[in-house]
Design an enzyme around this catalytic site. Structure first.
Site, mmCIF file in Angstrom:
data_model
loop_
_atom_site.group_PDB
_atom_site.id
_atom_site.type_symbol
_atom_site.label_atom_id
_atom_site.label_comp_id
_atom_site.label_asym_id
_atom_site.label_seq_id
_atom_site.Cartn_x
_atom_site.Cartn_y
_atom_site.Cartn_z
ATOM 1 N N CYS A 52 0.808 -1.210 0.000
ATOM 2 C CA CYS A 52 0.000 0.000 0.000
ATOM 3 C C CYS A 52 0.851 1.276 0.000
ATOM 4 O O CYS A 52 1.466 1.584 -1.010
ATOM 5 C CB CYS A 52 -1.008 -0.039 1.132
ATOM 6 S SG CYS A 52 -2.418 1.009 0.767
ATOM 7 N N ARG A 83 -11.943 6.883 -2.319
ATOM 8 C CA ARG A 83 -11.045 5.775 -2.010
ATOM 9 C C ARG A 83 -11.554 4.481 -2.631
ATOM 10 O O ARG A 83 -12.767 4.295 -2.790
ATOM 11 C CB ARG A 83 -10.913 5.604 -0.496
ATOM 12 C CG ARG A 83 -10.437 6.854 0.222
ATOM 13 C CD ARG A 83 -10.179 6.588 1.698
ATOM 14 N NE ARG A 83 -8.992 5.782 1.919
ATOM 15 C CZ ARG A 83 -7.748 6.257 1.899
ATOM 16 N NH1 ARG A 83 -7.523 7.535 1.662
ATOM 17 N NH2 ARG A 83 -6.727 5.457 2.113
ATOM 18 N N HIS A 107 -3.513 -5.343 2.059
ATOM 19 C CA HIS A 107 -2.957 -5.393 3.403
ATOM 20 C C HIS A 107 -4.025 -5.818 4.387
ATOM 21 O O HIS A 107 -5.143 -6.108 4.002
ATOM 22 C CB HIS A 107 -2.289 -4.085 3.802
ATOM 23 C CG HIS A 107 -3.141 -2.872 3.721
ATOM 24 N ND1 HIS A 107 -2.684 -1.640 4.088
ATOM 25 C CD2 HIS A 107 -4.402 -2.696 3.310
ATOM 26 C CE1 HIS A 107 -3.634 -0.765 3.888
ATOM 27 N NE2 HIS A 107 -4.688 -1.369 3.417
HETATM 28 N N1 GLN Z 1 -1.835 6.998 1.457
HETATM 29 C C1 GLN Z 1 -2.103 6.021 0.492
HETATM 30 C C2 GLN Z 1 -3.472 6.094 -0.186
HETATM 31 O O1 GLN Z 1 -4.472 6.379 0.452
HETATM 32 C C3 GLN Z 1 -1.870 4.651 1.104
HETATM 33 C C4 GLN Z 1 -2.831 4.319 2.189
HETATM 34 C C5 GLN Z 1 -2.563 3.002 2.786
HETATM 35 O O2 GLN Z 1 -1.410 2.603 2.982
HETATM 36 N N2 GLN Z 1 -3.659 2.359 3.137
HETATM 37 O O3 GLN Z 1 -3.550 5.848 -1.361
#
Ligand code: GLN
Length: 248
Positions: free
Chosen positions: A97, A131, A197
């Protein structure tokens, strides 16, 4: 090697800043799967301001929020040479990630902050305002075998791969790198980046053992990994696949 047992030396980068969703659990899996076979894991943790050791067989970077990622990016880019040297020599890199995004050339947050990455993988990431979240099922081909990998993703970043790497997996369920091209993660030699993850390895023992085999090979320890009783791990795998809406 500090022990007489064949030992994998693992460099855990930024355990204090890149450890959301208990990504650290992946390291517990490496340790137990080695110990169950009479082998050992040695972990070197390096954080902000610490030098990265060049003599590890396996390097691990977990996920992080944008704020932590920014701190890490500023620290990492200037001192990445030993990691690059080790990876060029066949050491394994697993980046999850936020760590995956930092393996690329750059990451731009949704509010326009740009971080340079390590360029260990040929990819770029830019965040969007929404997201990509949920359970994921992938088809992954490694060492000539295709298997299902299950996991969970939660990222704003949209990642696009360049010609220098191939996707880690094909998305059967979930969003993957960008929600558009049907692929997830990146692979180049023994370098793997993935958005999965939460942690990834307890429910994907096949993947854990491939990474360990590569790391042992890099350590010069020619040992066969005996099969383990993975009944519980396979049950967790099946549950995750079913929750994602895919029965295998
Ligand atoms: N900051 C990154 C994103 O949101 C990774 C987030 C994460 O490691 N879950 O894309």
């Amino acid at each position: 090697m500090s022990e007489s047992r064949p030992t994998v030396r693992l460099g855990h980068l930024y355990p204090d800043h890149l450890n959301i969703y208990a990504d650290r659990g992946n390291i517990a899996v490496f340790r137990r799967r080695l110990e169950w076979r009479g082998l050992a894991l040695e972990v070197v943790e390096t954080g902000l301001g610490d030098e990265i050791p060049a003599d590890c067989n396996l390097y691990y970077l977990g996920g992080g929020q944008d704020r932590d990622q920014l701190l890490v990016a500023e620290d990492l880019v200037g001192k990445v040479a030993p990691l690059r040297q080790a990876a060029d020599g066949g050491a394994v890199v697993l980046a999850v990630c936020g760590g995956y995004q930092l393996m690329g050339h750059s990451y731009v947050t949704a509010d326009g902050k740009k971080m340079r990455g390590t360029s260990l993988l040929d990819l770029e990431t830019a965040a969007s305002h929404d997201r990509l979240i949920g359970d994921v099922v992938l088809s992954v081909n490694l060492d000539g075998h295709t298997n299902t990998v299950v996991g969970y993703e939660n990222h704003a970043g949209r990642t696009r791969l360049g010609p220098g790497c191939t996707p880690f997996g094909r998305v059967d369920k979930g969003h993957g790198n960008n929600g558009q091209d049907g692929f997830e993660g990146a692979l180049s030699g023994r370098r793997i980046g993935t958005y999965l993850h939460g942690p990834l390895l307890p429910k994907n023992p096949w993947l854990a053992d491939i990474l360990l085999r590569w790391a042992l090979d890099h350590a010069g320890a020619a040992v066969e990994l005996e099969p383990l009783d993975d009944t519980l791990e396979q049950a967790a795998h099946a549950t995750a696949a079913a929750r994602a809406g895919l029965k295998r």
